[in-house]
Design a protein around this motif. Structure first.
Motif, PDB file in Angstrom:
ATOM      1  N   SER A  39      -7.912 -22.734  16.815  1.00  0.00           N
ATOM      2  CA  SER A  39      -7.551 -22.166  18.139  1.00  0.00           C
ATOM      3  C   SER A  39      -8.936 -21.157  18.375  1.00  0.00           C
ATOM      4  O   SER A  39      -9.741 -20.986  17.435  1.00  0.00           O
ATOM      5  CB  SER A  39      -6.268 -21.123  18.215  1.00  0.00           C
ATOM      6  N   SER A 227      -1.501 -19.110  16.328  1.00  0.00           N
ATOM      7  CA  SER A 227      -2.512 -20.137  16.510  1.00  0.00           C
ATOM      8  C   SER A 227      -1.602 -21.248  16.816  1.00  0.00           C
ATOM      9  O   SER A 227      -2.180 -22.052  17.762  1.00  0.00           O
ATOM     10  CB  SER A 227      -3.540 -20.111  15.592  1.00  0.00           C
ATOM     11  N   GLN A 231      -1.052 -23.610  20.241  1.00  0.00           N
ATOM     12  CA  GLN A 231      -1.342 -25.320  20.284  1.00  0.00           C
ATOM     13  C   GLN A 231      -0.417 -25.990  20.691  1.00  0.00           C
ATOM     14  O   GLN A 231      -0.341 -27.311  20.996  1.00  0.00           O
ATOM     15  CB  GLN A 231      -2.055 -25.596  19.068  1.00  0.00           C
TER      16      GLN A 231
END
Length: 269
Positions: A39, A227, A231
């Motif tokens: 990320s 992170s 996603q």
């Protein structure tokens, strides 16, 4: 409410935490973990610490107005999908951060209640701890206390697996879910973490690694969870992937030769 993640968006994760000048924990560990797990990391610094692998020697809080200005700058321009909140030094800072989170409403909020450093140093006053409970936890999707922090938050003793009453006590703090980290237990061959919410219970195990390289592990794990959430992973899968990531980062930490105390993990294994 910010725009949701589209197939062509960059998953942006904001870390709100203190700076570790030795590079192993805090903002520095967060940025490494978010970047290594795929990320884009941005940051708001809440405190400047003088610390290394052996101790925290000083903490200088960043003025509340500067923290608010950083938050406004980031949220007014970047499409932040997830945030990770780490060390917030005092009650006014906690209140300001909680208000901005409520105002901007990022899709995910992961709070690592950093109250006790790996070295054992206490990082927050009792008033700050109470403000965490009252203001910040209610806007969190997940909190990630370790066993000593869970004891501070609930007044309970967590010697064994958390009982139903202890799980309820942690959930009553206001977050949607709790990931209780069991890495501080030294009497088990497994490093076991417990995820629980009103609807879900799950255990995550990994082999316990005997090493001195544990500086910043909590920061790294919570950042990796944020992170993976950014996603598009669901919470249990985000935790599973983050747990695997931190385990490998610890295993690979012997590649580093940093510091004379509890060394950092290898974020870029």
């Amino acid at each position: 409410m910010q725009d949701q993640l589209s197939p062509h968006s960059t998953p942006i994760v904001l870390t709100i935490a203190g700076s570790d000048c030795s590079g192993g924990a805090g903002i520095q560990a967060d940025i490494k973990a978010i970047s290594a797990t795929g990320s884009y990391a941005c940051s708001v610094i809440t405190a400047i610490t003088s610390q290394n692998t052996r101790a925290v020697n000083a903490i200088l809080p960043v003025p509340v107005e500067t923290i608010e200005s950083q938050l406004d700058a980031v949220f007014s321009d970047l499409n932040v999908i997830a945030i990770k909140v780490g060390m917030l030094s005092d009650a006014p800072v906690i209140e300001a951060v909680a208000k901005r989170i409520a105002d901007y409403q990022p899709r995910y909020c992961v709070v690592d209640p950093v109250m006790v450093a790996t070295s054992g140093d206490r990082l927050q006053s009792p008033l700050a701890v109470e403000t965490l409970k009252e203001c910040l936890f209610p806007v969190a999707d997940l909190i990630t206390p370790n066993l000593p922090e869970a004891e501070v938050l609930t007044g309970e003793c967590f010697d064994e697996s958390p009982s139903d009453d202890q799980q309820r006590a942690l959930l009553k703090l206001g977050a949607q879910a709790v990931l209780l980290k069991g890495g501080h237990r030294q009497d088990s061959a497994l490093s076991r973490d417990w995820l629980f919410s009103a609807q879900h219970r799950q255990v995550f195990d990994a082999p316990r690694i005997i090493t001195r390289h544990t500086h910043g592990t909590g920061c790294t794990l919570s950042s990796a969870v944020a992170s993976y959430l950014a996603q598009g992973e669901r919470l249990p899968e985000a935790i599973k992937r983050a747990k695997n990531y931190i385990t490998q980062a610890i295993v690979s930490a012997n590649e580093l030769n940093v510091g004379q105390g509890r060394g950092p993990v290898q974020h870029f294994f």
